[in-house]
Design a protein around this motif. Sequence first.
Motif, PDB file in Angstrom:
ATOM      1  N   GLY A   1       0.979  -1.077  -0.026  1.00 24.86           N
ATOM      2  CA  GLY A   1       0.059   0.009  -0.027  1.00 24.86           C
ATOM      3  C   GLY A   1       0.885   1.138  -0.063  1.00 24.86           C
ATOM      4  O   GLY A   1       1.355   1.737   0.966  1.00 24.86           O
ATOM      5  N   TYR A   2       1.128   1.662  -1.188  1.00 26.70           N
ATOM      6  CA  TYR A   2       2.159   2.878  -1.220  1.00 26.70           C
ATOM      7  C   TYR A   2       1.529   4.331  -0.486  1.00 26.70           C
ATOM      8  O   TYR A   2       2.470   5.056   0.051  1.00 26.70           O
ATOM      9  CB  TYR A   2       2.598   3.287  -2.672  1.00 26.70           C
ATOM     10  CG  TYR A   2       3.395   1.968  -3.462  1.00 26.70           C
ATOM     11  CD1 TYR A   2       4.645   1.940  -2.823  1.00 26.70           C
ATOM     12  CD2 TYR A   2       2.661   0.954  -4.063  1.00 26.70           C
ATOM     13  CE1 TYR A   2       5.392   0.841  -3.673  1.00 26.70           C
ATOM     14  CE2 TYR A   2       3.386  -0.030  -4.653  1.00 26.70           C
ATOM     15  CZ  TYR A   2       4.852  -0.091  -4.382  1.00 26.70           C
ATOM     16  OH  TYR A   2       5.513  -1.091  -4.900  1.00 26.70           O
ATOM     17  N   TYR A   3       0.429   4.275  -0.167  1.00 28.81           N
ATOM     18  CA  TYR A   3      -0.231   5.262   0.337  1.00 28.81           C
ATOM     19  C   TYR A   3       0.116   5.212   1.926  1.00 28.81           C
ATOM     20  O   TYR A   3      -0.038   6.217   2.676  1.00 28.81           O
ATOM     21  CB  TYR A   3      -1.747   5.595   0.084  1.00 28.81           C
ATOM     22  CG  TYR A   3      -2.512   4.287   0.620  1.00 28.81           C
ATOM     23  CD1 TYR A   3      -3.074   4.418   1.770  1.00 28.81           C
ATOM     24  CD2 TYR A   3      -2.664   3.414  -0.136  1.00 28.81           C
ATOM     25  CE1 TYR A   3      -3.769   3.136   2.342  1.00 28.81           C
ATOM     26  CE2 TYR A   3      -3.638   2.206   0.248  1.00 28.81           C
ATOM     27  CZ  TYR A   3      -4.156   2.259   1.371  1.00 28.81           C
ATOM     28  OH  TYR A   3      -4.661   1.248   1.752  1.00 28.81           O
ATOM     29  N   SER A   4       0.728   4.374   2.429  1.00 33.04           N
ATOM     30  CA  SER A   4       0.966   3.963   3.815  1.00 33.04           C
ATOM     31  C   SER A   4       1.876   4.617   4.378  1.00 33.04           C
ATOM     32  O   SER A   4       2.195   4.679   5.404  1.00 33.04           O
ATOM     33  CB  SER A   4       0.778   2.525   4.082  1.00 33.04           C
ATOM     34  OG  SER A   4       2.198   2.010   3.487  1.00 33.04           O
ATOM     35  N   ASP A   5       2.619   5.408   3.370  1.00 35.30           N
ATOM     36  CA  ASP A   5       3.974   6.121   3.914  1.00 35.30           C
ATOM     37  C   ASP A   5       4.921   5.436   4.633  1.00 35.30           C
ATOM     38  O   ASP A   5       5.510   5.885   5.715  1.00 35.30           O
ATOM     39  CB  ASP A   5       3.426   7.528   4.447  1.00 35.30           C
ATOM     40  CG  ASP A   5       4.658   8.491   4.642  1.00 35.30           C
ATOM     41  OD1 ASP A   5       5.441   8.759   3.804  1.00 35.30           O
ATOM     42  OD2 ASP A   5       4.538   9.378   5.673  1.00 35.30           O
TER      43      ASP A   5
ATOM     44  N   TRP B   1      -5.641   6.707   7.019  1.00 36.10           N
ATOM     45  CA  TRP B   1      -5.831   7.872   6.177  1.00 36.10           C
ATOM     46  C   TRP B   1      -6.357   8.931   7.081  1.00 36.10           C
ATOM     47  O   TRP B   1      -7.287   8.821   7.696  1.00 36.10           O
ATOM     48  CB  TRP B   1      -6.582   7.294   4.956  1.00 36.10           C
ATOM     49  CG  TRP B   1      -6.605   8.511   4.097  1.00 36.10           C
ATOM     50  CD1 TRP B   1      -7.723   9.247   3.823  1.00 36.10           C
ATOM     51  CD2 TRP B   1      -5.546   8.741   3.070  1.00 36.10           C
ATOM     52  NE1 TRP B   1      -7.407  10.167   2.661  1.00 36.10           N
ATOM     53  CE2 TRP B   1      -5.999   9.623   2.336  1.00 36.10           C
ATOM     54  CE3 TRP B   1      -4.317   8.289   2.823  1.00 36.10           C
ATOM     55  CZ2 TRP B   1      -5.522  10.269   1.418  1.00 36.10           C
ATOM     56  CZ3 TRP B   1      -3.739   8.644   1.816  1.00 36.10           C
ATOM     57  CH2 TRP B   1      -4.341   9.729   0.900  1.00 36.10           C
TER      58      TRP B   1
END
Length: 174
Positions: free
Chosen positions: A139-143, A172
């Motif tokens: 999940g690249y949006y997971s930072d 998020w």
Amino acid sequence: MRVVVAITGASGVRLGEKFIEYLPKEVEVHLITTKNASIVREFEDKKIEKYQNSNIASKIASGSFLVDATAIIPCSMNTLAKIANGIADNLVTRVASVAIKEQRRLLIAPREMPFSAIALENMLKLSKLNIIVSPPILGYYSDSNSLEEMERFIIGKWYDSLGIKHNLFKRWGE
């Protein structure tokens, strides 16, 4: 909460181990490892009851043994195919069969890439039965800044699917 965890012979055994390691202490764990799985190390602060995959007469093979969820992490393509086609010839596939018939939460984490058309058909078949098909996808949006952070994100998403409270990643908007 009582959870069965099965670790099969797909790559990603570490994810199955981490799944157990991060569980809250109050979760009762019943662990199955297949012959082809890597040797699972002992987990210090967990009460884990271990089973031989050949022991299909064990208590967790019965629908009368109540569990809240079953997670197969990683799930080999062989195990996936057996579950999708109703083959319950070992403890892992028997426990999955029981979860399906009892309509209990079952999560499988298929670990192969790319997926063949046969594997995708098997996953679709299981998804239509409300089985949670959740490959360990980044999940690249997971930072995340490290492999461990990414693993925590993936495991946290599995916990979310199974109703296990956690704080493994920042959500998020938080």
